[in-house]
Design an enzyme around this catalytic site. Structure first.
Site, PDB file in Angstrom:
ATOM      1  CB  CYS A   1      -0.707  -0.377   1.356  1.00 19.06           C
ATOM      2  SG  CYS A   1      -1.752   1.691   1.541  1.00 19.06           S
TER       3      CYS A   1
ATOM      4  CB  SER B   1      -0.013   3.775   4.226  1.00 14.09           C
ATOM      5  OG  SER B   1      -1.608   4.531   3.668  1.00 14.09           O
TER       6      SER B   1
ATOM      7  CB  CYS C   1      -4.624  -1.735   3.720  1.00 16.44           C
ATOM      8  SG  CYS C   1      -4.792  -0.213   3.798  1.00 16.44           S
TER       9      CYS C   1
ATOM     10  CG  HIS D   1       3.133   7.916   2.205  1.00 11.41           C
ATOM     11  ND1 HIS D   1       2.966   8.334   1.062  1.00 11.41           N
ATOM     12  CD2 HIS D   1       1.526   8.084   2.148  1.00 11.41           C
ATOM     13  CE1 HIS D   1       1.256   8.605   0.464  1.00 11.41           C
ATOM     14  NE2 HIS D   1       0.628   8.675   0.938  1.00 11.41           N
TER      15      HIS D   1
ATOM     16  CG  HIS E   1      -0.991  -1.686   6.531  1.00 10.65           C
ATOM     17  ND1 HIS E   1      -0.145  -0.942   5.325  1.00 10.65           N
ATOM     18  CD2 HIS E   1      -1.653  -0.951   5.868  1.00 10.65           C
ATOM     19  CE1 HIS E   1      -0.469  -0.202   4.283  1.00 10.65           C
ATOM     20  NE2 HIS E   1      -1.820  -0.525   4.787  1.00 10.65           N
TER      21      HIS E   1
END
Ligand code: PAD
Ligand code: ZN
Ligand code: ZN
Length: 375
Positions: free
Chosen positions: A47, A49, A175, A52, A68
């Site tokens: 993902c 995220s 997610c 990031h 995650h």
């Protein structure tokens, strides 16, 4: 030979420092303590995220194990665990559902106060880690840490799912899919016949599109600077694709003109402050609602003209699509099994876990929607 109660040595992708590829190394995973569950990960998605954190945009303590969005099987459980048992197929939950806190008790809310997204201390609730690398503890990420063959989570951060569910698909319910789909259906509560604009057509944005379509939206405008994202977006329900690079005026003005006054619902699914304000401005000035789904850099701030809200717009955020995780995830998996929802269009690449850095490169270059890693 049972591994319960023993330290497990296994492979993990560790983020040692920002802006560097993840290191695939051998780590040690301690047995679960009371109210914890040790999971063997079978499949995990990549993902934005996670990226990031690697890029340094979102601060989480390092060295850590990211990831995650996964599905796995329970290897062993700590004392007092009642909702799952060894052998159960499960999805780890980056937003827990403790069932007891003020948010869990509020039917409208989902961000359990025991979540680790705000303070990000990277430890289990007793302040220690279950991961060790070269004799030193490793931090976890977002209650989950799935870029490892084995992880340990708290019991409120794992949901039991249908034993027949394919892990390489339903991991996305951990997610990307649930986040986007729920942002439309639960957070915005898009109504039949409404107009929507989705900024960012990655894995999460396309899931917002699927949610808007399921809610009966009559027009869905997809906004992306990568035109290669448009074909799939149209396949999933986007009616108009716009590339901000094709216009010499702000994209919110373009959308306001296209819709004669702005959309009913807009969604920012990129993670940039400029597109968050653009999405706000693109919704109807009095009754429009704009939802922030993208994760902005840790140190960013937004400057915007108060008139944007003064006229009546609603600005909201949405984490994990507003779903109460532990109860919603098994139902979303059932919806996948009965073909009420589809995940296949989101999965563009499947790679062995060892190729995780290649998976991140595919995301950064805009070539993938979701890459699923198999163990
Ligand atoms: P992604 O990188 O696959 O998709 C982002 C899309 O945005 C890409 O298609 C880009 O081309 C496009 N894009 C980039 N810059 C611009 C721009 N200036 N204007 C228009 N389009 C642009 O990411 P993703 O779908 O995995 O995640 C999207 C965001 O959602 C990201 O910030 C991630 O951290 C966040 C997220 N939030 C939650 C939550 O619970 N709120 C959960 C999961 C992901
Ligand atoms: Zn995610
Ligand atoms: Zn709670």
């Amino acid at each position: 030979m049972s591994t319960a109660g023993k330290v497990i040595k296994c492979k993990a992708a560790v983020c040692l420092e920002v802006k560097k590829p993840l290191s695939i190394v051998e780590i040690e995973v301690a047995p679960p303590k009371a109210h914890e569950v040790r999971i063997k990960i079978l499949a995990t998605g990549i993902c934005r995220s996670d990226d990031h954190v690697i890029s340094g945009s979102f601060h989480s303590p390092l060295p850590c194990i990211l990831g995650h969005e996964a599905a796995g099987v329970v290897e062993s459980v700590g004392e007092g665990v009642t909702s799952v048992k060894p052998g159960d197929k499960v999805i780890p939950l980056f937003v827990p559902q403790c069932g007891e806190c003020s948010t869990c008790l509020n039917p409208k809310a989902n961000l359990c106060t025991k979540n680790q997204l705000m303070d990000c201390n990277g430890m289990m609730r007793d302040g220690t880690s279950r991961f060790t690398y070269k004799g030193k503890p490793l931090y976890n990420f977002a209650n989950t840490s799935t870029f490892t063959e084995y992880t340990v989570v708290t019991e409120d951060a794992v949901a039991k799912i249908d034993a027949a569910a394919p892990p390489e698909k339903v991991c996305l319910i951990g997610c990307g899919f649930s986040t986007g789909y729920g942002a439309a259906l639960k957070t915005a509560q898009v109504e039949p016949g409404s107009t929507c604009a989705v900024f960012g057509l990655g894995g999460v944005g396309l899931s917002v599109v699927m949610g808007c379509k399921a809610a009966g939206a009559s027009r869905i405008i997809g906004v992306d600077i990568n035109k290669d994202k448009f074909a799939k977006a149209k396949e999933l329900g986007v009616t108009d694709c716009v590339n901000p690079k094709d216009f010499d005026k702000p994209i919110h003005d373009v959308i306001t003109e296209m819709t004669k006054g702005g959309v009913d619902y807009s969604f920012e699914v990129i993670g940039r402050t400029d597109t968050m304000t653009a999405a706000l401005a693109a919704c109807q000035m009095n009754y429009g609602t704009s939802v922030i789904v993208g994760m902005a850099p840790s140190l960013s701030e937004i400057k915007f003209h108060p008139m944007l809200l003064f006229t009546g717009r609603t600005w909201k955020g949405s984490i994990f699509g507003g779903w109460k995780s532990k109860e919603a995830v098994p139902k979303l998996v059932s919806d996948f099994m009965t073909k009420k929802i589809t995940l296949d269009p989101l999965i563009t690449h499947t790679l062995p876990f060892d190729k995780i850095n290649e998976g991140f490169e595919l995301l950064r270059s805009g070539k993938s929607i979701r890459t699923v890693l198999l163990f």
